[in-house]
Every structure is written in C-alpha cells, then in structure tokens.
Design an enzyme around this catalytic site. Sequence first.
Site, short mmCIF file in Angstrom:
data_model
loop_
_atom_site.label_atom_id
_atom_site.label_comp_id
_atom_site.label_asym_id
_atom_site.label_seq_id
_atom_site.Cartn_x
_atom_site.Cartn_y
_atom_site.Cartn_z
N LYS A 114 -4.06 17.37 17.39
CA LYS A 114 -5.11 16.45 16.95
C LYS A 114 -6.47 17.13 17.11
O LYS A 114 -6.74 17.74 18.16
CB LYS A 114 -5.04 15.17 17.80
CG LYS A 114 -5.99 14.07 17.37
CD LYS A 114 -5.79 12.84 18.24
CE LYS A 114 -6.65 11.67 17.80
NZ LYS A 114 -6.45 10.49 18.67
N SER B 276 -3.68 4.80 20.20
CA SER B 276 -3.88 5.83 19.17
C SER B 276 -2.75 6.84 19.00
O SER B 276 -2.78 7.64 18.07
CB SER B 276 -5.19 6.57 19.40
OG SER B 276 -6.26 5.83 18.86
N SER C 269 -5.61 6.31 15.93
CA SER C 269 -6.41 7.38 15.36
C SER C 269 -5.66 8.71 15.20
O SER C 269 -6.14 9.59 14.49
CB SER C 269 -7.66 7.62 16.21
OG SER C 269 -7.30 8.10 17.50
#
Lengths: 246, 88
Positions: A45, A144, A120
């Site tokens: 990420k 997330s 996210s």
Amino acid sequence: MRCEPASKRWMEKSALISLDMDAAAKEAEEANVDLPLGGVPVAIKDIINVMGQPCTCGSKILHGYRATYDATVIRKLRAAGAIPFGKTNLDEFAMGSSTENSAMKLTRNPWDLTRVPGGSSGGSAAAVAADAAFGALGSDTGGSIRQPAALSGVVGFKPTYGRVSRFGLVAFASSLDQIGPLTKTVRDSALIMNAIAGHDPQDSTSLNEPVPDYAAKLGNDLRGVTVGLAEGIHDRRDRPAGESRD
Amino acid sequence: MEYVARLARINLTEEEANAFQKQLDDVLKYVEKLRQADVSRVEAAAHALPIFNVFREDAASEWFTAEQALSNAPRKANDLFIVPKVVE
C-alpha cells in the site's frame, strides 16, 4: 455465482500507482527460495515507505518524494525473501472507504468493473484479487484492510494493535493504525504475518511479546472455540446504516 | 471563522466562510452529543496495551546521513533544510 476477475495486466495499471520492475527482477534473480517467502512478489500500500520508491499516500502533496528508508515491515518481508515490487492505490492518506478519494487514479473492483474495490487499501485488495500479486500489505485504522478484502473477495487481516510495527507507515490515527496482509488464502496471510509480526524498538507502542507461528496454528478443529464480542461496540449492530449521522 | 482561517493561512470568500461556519457549528454540536453518554461506570482507557514510558539508551547509532535526510528537500544549504518563514 462464478465469475473471473479482470485481467492481471489491466489490474496492474488500475490497482498499482508505481512499479519497480527492474529492482524486482534483480531481486528475483538473487532470491533464496529456501526462505519462507523466497522470491514471492508482494504489493505494498502506497502509505508504507519502501526505500527508493515513491510514497504518494494517494496525494499530490507528496509528488516527487522518494522514501529514504524501508519501513520495518518491508525490512522484515525482505528478510523472509519477499520482493516488494510496487505500490498500490488508496484513498488519500487512507481517509476513505472506496479508493475513489485517491488523487492518483481510480481503482475498479476486478470482479465487476462498475464497482469499487472498497478502501482505503482498495489497490492492495484489487491487486490480489486479480492475481497481480501473491499478497499485499494494507493498513487498517477503522476497517481499511477488512472492508476492501470483503468487497474484493480476498482474505484481509487486521492484527491486534501493537503486533506489527508501524515504523515507516504514514500515520492516520497512531493509536489505531495497524499494518496487515491481504491474500488469496488464510494460510498466505499467516505466512506474511510470520514475516512481519514482532517487537520493534522503532515503534514505542509495539508489543514486546513472543510471536506465535501463525501458519502452524492453522487446520485445527474450531469446535469449542469461543468468539468474544465487545458489547459496547456491538450491542447496537441492528441500527440501520447512516442513522448515527442523522 | 476568520480567526481559524487566518491561523491556517487560507483565504476564504464570504460565501465559503459562511458555509464552513455552519459545518463547524455542526461538528461542535455533534461533539456536544458525546456529553450525553453515561460513562460513570466505564473505566478510562488511555491505551489498548499496558505499555508505559518506552525509553532507549541515549547513545549515538548509525542512522540517516545528512545527504539521505536532505534527498527530498526542495531547498537546502550547508546540510540544512531551507523553509519559508512562518513566524510573524
């Protein structure tokens, strides 16, 4: 319903913000396949620092920035043989739940391109679902990792706070953030946890406790296992969505 | 609102100031709701883990070189960052 996810190549473009294939190819050539994750490509990420790679956090603010160090999880992944080959899309600074709030690009759900992958950590979830990576790291403050994993049909795991070092993770809410794996199977998540969990002096809230062998604990009979629910959080679970916001 | 905008160094039009004023009021009203919760029997939780006062030895160790630390600096001189003046 059975369906096939969108093509790996297409998802690479949609789910990843940057790729470092030259470095990855070099690391792959020298990979020690006897290590637990030897030569395994893992997507990261884009809120976790990987030395020499950009770290945009999905924001234009960090345009041009290149990480000058490896986050502890990256150092540990490398030690286990994994190859962090690219950075995945996310809601800007992890603030969102659909990956639509990224300043970089829109990531689609590989199972249905008219839908969002969740967020996210949506880029990480989509990359794994589309086979663009063996596994990925995400970060979870209020869902997330778990929510995009659910929306994209992969396994996502938020470790207990303190289990995984936050050093090198760009903070959202420091007392809640945790880094965790997104993978195709529970076993793969366990293998990544074996690599990244553990105490780190660089994170003052890191838990100084022995780390279990997560993979070795799989496959046991679940009968007799007790699941606990914190009542203060779950006793109003029947309330319709959105009610709390008036 | 004007004061907050000045602190944040952003210029707001009158229209924007009015819109944000209302949003700020809504947020404050929402936070006010928290006072209604009865927490008299809830133990205060400052942190999920019993970790206190984490110190390290005050010893020099290998870390960033000045060159690495400054590698992303838009402006630099004499191994230092150059930043815009923010104090008035």
